[in-house]
Design a protein around this motif. Structure first.
Motif, short mmCIF file in Angstrom:
data_model
loop_
_atom_site.label_atom_id
_atom_site.label_comp_id
_atom_site.label_asym_id
_atom_site.label_seq_id
_atom_site.Cartn_x
_atom_site.Cartn_y
_atom_site.Cartn_z
N ASN A 91 0.82 -1.21 0.00
CA ASN A 91 0.00 0.00 0.00
C ASN A 91 0.85 1.27 0.00
O ASN A 91 0.56 2.22 -0.71
CB ASN A 91 -0.97 -0.01 1.18
N PHE A 92 1.90 1.23 0.79
CA PHE A 92 2.86 2.33 0.82
C PHE A 92 3.43 2.54 -0.60
O PHE A 92 3.52 3.66 -1.12
CB PHE A 92 3.96 1.96 1.83
N TYR A 93 3.75 1.43 -1.23
CA TYR A 93 4.28 1.45 -2.59
C TYR A 93 3.27 2.09 -3.56
O TYR A 93 3.62 2.98 -4.34
CB TYR A 93 4.60 0.00 -3.02
N PHE A 94 2.01 1.62 -3.50
CA PHE A 94 1.00 2.16 -4.43
C PHE A 94 0.82 3.67 -4.24
O PHE A 94 0.77 4.43 -5.21
CB PHE A 94 -0.36 1.47 -4.24
N ILE A 95 0.77 4.10 -2.99
CA ILE A 95 0.58 5.53 -2.73
C ILE A 95 1.76 6.31 -3.31
O ILE A 95 1.58 7.29 -4.04
CB ILE A 95 0.41 5.79 -1.21
N ALA A 134 10.00 10.31 -4.86
CA ALA A 134 10.85 9.32 -5.52
C ALA A 134 11.74 8.62 -4.50
O ALA A 134 11.91 7.40 -4.54
CB ALA A 134 11.71 10.00 -6.59
N LEU A 135 12.23 9.38 -3.55
CA LEU A 135 13.08 8.81 -2.51
C LEU A 135 12.29 7.80 -1.66
O LEU A 135 12.73 6.67 -1.43
CB LEU A 135 13.59 9.95 -1.62
N GLY A 136 11.11 8.23 -1.22
CA GLY A 136 10.25 7.32 -0.45
C GLY A 136 9.87 6.11 -1.28
O GLY A 136 9.83 4.98 -0.78
N GLY A 137 9.62 6.34 -2.56
CA GLY A 137 9.20 5.27 -3.45
C GLY A 137 10.29 4.23 -3.64
O GLY A 137 10.00 3.03 -3.74
N SER A 138 11.54 4.69 -3.66
CA SER A 138 12.60 3.69 -3.86
C SER A 138 12.67 2.80 -2.63
O SER A 138 12.88 1.59 -2.74
CB SER A 138 13.95 4.36 -4.15
N ALA A 139 12.42 3.36 -1.46
CA ALA A 139 12.39 2.53 -0.24
C ALA A 139 11.21 1.56 -0.31
O ALA A 139 11.35 0.37 -0.02
CB ALA A 139 12.28 3.42 1.00
N ALA A 140 10.05 2.08 -0.73
CA ALA A 140 8.86 1.22 -0.80
C ALA A 140 9.11 0.07 -1.78
O ALA A 140 8.78 -1.09 -1.50
CB ALA A 140 7.65 2.03 -1.24
N GLY A 141 9.69 0.40 -2.93
CA GLY A 141 9.97 -0.63 -3.94
C GLY A 141 10.91 -1.68 -3.40
O GLY A 141 10.70 -2.89 -3.59
N PHE A 142 11.93 -1.24 -2.67
CA PHE A 142 12.87 -2.18 -2.09
C PHE A 142 12.18 -3.10 -1.09
O PHE A 142 12.36 -4.32 -1.10
CB PHE A 142 14.02 -1.41 -1.40
N LEU A 143 11.35 -2.50 -0.24
CA LEU A 143 10.66 -3.30 0.79
C LEU A 143 9.74 -4.34 0.14
O LEU A 143 9.68 -5.49 0.59
CB LEU A 143 9.85 -2.39 1.72
N VAL A 144 9.03 -3.95 -0.91
CA VAL A 144 8.14 -4.90 -1.58
C VAL A 144 8.98 -6.04 -2.17
O VAL A 144 8.63 -7.22 -2.05
CB VAL A 144 7.31 -4.21 -2.69
N ALA A 145 10.11 -5.69 -2.79
CA ALA A 145 10.93 -6.72 -3.42
C ALA A 145 11.50 -7.68 -2.38
O ALA A 145 11.48 -8.89 -2.59
CB ALA A 145 12.05 -6.08 -4.23
N ILE A 146 11.95 -7.17 -1.27
CA ILE A 146 12.57 -8.07 -0.27
C ILE A 146 11.51 -8.85 0.49
O ILE A 146 11.73 -10.00 0.88
CB ILE A 146 13.52 -7.32 0.69
N TYR A 147 10.33 -8.27 0.63
CA TYR A 147 9.25 -8.97 1.34
C TYR A 147 8.88 -10.29 0.66
O TYR A 147 8.56 -11.27 1.33
CB TYR A 147 8.03 -8.04 1.45
N THR A 148 8.98 -10.32 -0.68
CA THR A 148 8.59 -11.55 -1.38
C THR A 148 9.43 -12.73 -0.89
O THR A 148 8.94 -13.86 -0.82
CB THR A 148 8.74 -11.41 -2.91
N GLY A 149 10.70 -12.46 -0.55
CA GLY A 149 11.53 -13.54 -0.03
C GLY A 149 11.27 -13.79 1.45
O GLY A 149 11.28 -14.93 1.90
#
Ligand code: SF4
Ligand code: SF4
Lengths: 306, 199
Positions: A91-95, A134-149
């Motif tokens: 959700n953080f990512y989508f926002i 963009a800065l917040g988004g890069s963190a969100a993107g990273f969190l989503v990617a690592i969460y999958t693992g």
């Protein structure tokens, strides 16, 4: 001890994990490119819109695999569960992604009527804080990617998954697929600056593939030397031709070779074009990333005490 | 407040599967899809010519350190005051995270088809109205009436010994503390409340 393949999470969940990693990483890398390399607003808007689409499709696959998808809102109840954090991160990512992409969409004349419906003060704010988002988004993107693992590593009896190496592997592979996807877009872009971006992405992807190879080496070495289900899983993967040929050779080694060649000999930065091999390399990385998720799920073996 | 647990005396289990039958009628579990809350594993052990058949009854271990509960995002899985791990059917979204997290294969999905079949068989008396994850509850509904779990009450060989592990006078406490009984997969740190006396 008996080793039994897990039978509950199949290709639907693999698709979700793949698209989550790809979508998260695509946005994270796009945002970083914007911050440090300047902004090709057209390309970035396509990239971020696609990354949103990846996550929407991924989430649909996840929901379709549930018994009661309409109650999904309950998934925000137990903070001890990785799924809880997945929902928060997504959700953080989508926002962040939507707030980030709206100002970029002004590049597209056909979207103007929709954008103009947004009240001017909001649009002004989004424009002003675009880099911050963009800065917040890069963190969100990273969190989503690592969460999958992280999600699948929370299974104590599946030794092959229950290790910190897995989230690490998934996040690097996710970022590699994200870089490959952006490389694909930049190669197709007609923007004069796109070549410089392609060159950067090519280098990034090659570094990520090398990192992935190192992690894979360590991961399999560790798995093979444990007298547990992890070894059974690793052996299963070694005996899967699609995993070896499709993921390891075609999805990692071949693209790495093409990209290395591209970095040293094709000279994107001088504006020379060598589109076909690079497009092929990107496509292979994407297919390889998907195969990795499918096979890691397939190789998940419970170690039963009986 | 109790701390309910079970000891399985594998020296006496004859593999009659009466416990499976008792449980599936008591709890309306989908025997039609071969899903049970308790199984009796039929195992061969040893190497020829020194081989033996072993019966190993198993069920939810009602772990003290509960991986299924940690994995459940919805709070559908919880532990009651007596240490029994339960699933709230209405809250469960069926994400399977608990199935992946459970090291003892104790959970199965009560799927849409199972709900329909149950309605067909039990009419108005259905107890599983929506799809959800299902597992052993130590028959909480029977405990509330001071009865033993159905499997325990049915077992003809007194293989299943149930009770309060904290009650020093109980048989289950004495056996669990005797050193003869062991929990399964102890290395995982799940601290099960079901113990086994090897045969
Ligand atoms: S045996 Fe499985 S379902 Fe039962 S409490 Fe332990 S982890 Fe949960
Ligand atoms: S399937 Fe149900 S009980 Fe299991 S983790 Fe998901 S919501 Fe919780």
């Amino acid at each position: 001890m008996t080793f039994v393949h897990q039978e509950v999470w199949h290709w639907q969940i693999a698709t979700y994990l793949f698209l989550g990693g790809l979508g998260g990483a695509t946005f994270a890398i796009s945002a970083v490119l914007h911050l440090f390399e300047g902004c090709d607003r057209k390309m970035l808007s396509i990239a971020v819109m696609s990354s949103i689409a990846f996550l929407v499709i991924g989430t649909v696959f996840l929901l379709a695999d549930m018994l009661q998808p309409l109650k999904a809102i309950y998934a925000l109840t137990n903070p001890r569960s990785w799924i809880f954090w997945g929902v928060v991160f997504i959700n953080f990512y989508f926002i962040a992604a939507i707030a980030y992409v709206i100002p970029l969409l002004e590049e597209w004349p056909m979207l103007q009527p929709i954008i103009q419906k947004i009240p001017q003060p909001i649009l002004g704010l989004l424009e002003r804080f675009n880099k911050l988002v963009a800065l917040g988004g890069s963190a969100a993107g990273f969190l989503v990617a690592i969460y999958t693992g992280l999600l699948i590593s929370a299974a104590p009896a599946i030794n092959f998954w229950n290790t910190p190496a897995l989230p690490l592997l998934f996040v690097i592979s996710g970022f590699s697929t994200g870089a490959a996807f952006l490389l694909l877009l930049s190669m197709l872009s007609s923007n004069p600056g796109a070549h410089a971006i392609s060159a950067k992405l090519e280098q990034l992807d090659a570094i990520l593939i090398v990192t992935e190879l190192i992690i894979l080496g360590a991961y399999f070495n560790f798995a093979m030397f444990l007298p547990t289900g992890a070894r059974a899983s690793a052996e299963f993967l070694f005996h899967s031709p699609v995993f070896i040929v499709g993921f390891f050779v075609a999805g990692l080694l071949v693209p790495l070779a093409i990209e290395t060649w591209g970095i040293f000999f094709s000279g994107h930065s001088e504006g020379k074009k060598s589109t076909m091999p690079i497009l092929l390399a990107s496509a292979l990385v994407l297919v390889g990333g998907y195969l990795l998720r499918i096979y890691v799920l397939k190789a998940g073996m419970f170690q039963y005490p009986w | 407040m109790a701390r309910y647990g079970m000891v399985m005396d594998m020296r006496t289990c004859v593999g009659c599967q009466a416990c499976m039958a008792a449980c599936s009628t008591e709890n309306q579990t989908p025997f039609w899809s071969e899903k049970f809350r308790t199984h009796v594993e039929d195992k061969e052990t040893g190497t020829f010519p020194d081989v033996r058949r072993v019966q190993l009854p198993r069920l939810c271990m009602h772990c003290e350190n509960t991986p299924c509960l940690s994995a459940c995002p919805t709070g559908a899985t919880s532990m009651n005051k007596d240490g029994i791990v339960l699933v709230n059917n209405d809250r469960c979204i069926g994400c399977y995270a608990c199935c992946i997290a459970c090291p003892y294969d104790a959970r199965y999905a009560y799927e849409h088809e199972d709900v329909e079949k149950e309605r067909e068989l039990y009419g108005k008396l259905v107890t599983h109205e929506v799809p959800h994850m299902d597992k052993c509850t130590f028959c909480v509904q029977r405990l509330a009436e001071k009865l033993e779990p159905a499997c325990v009450a049915t077992c003809p060989t007194h293989t299943r010994i149930f009770g309060d592990l904290d009650d020093r006078k109980s048989e289950v406490h004495k056996l669990a503390a005797s050193g003869k009984a062991q929990a399964l997969n102890q290395g995982l740190g799940t601290a099960p409340k079901v113990f086994y006396i090897p045969s």
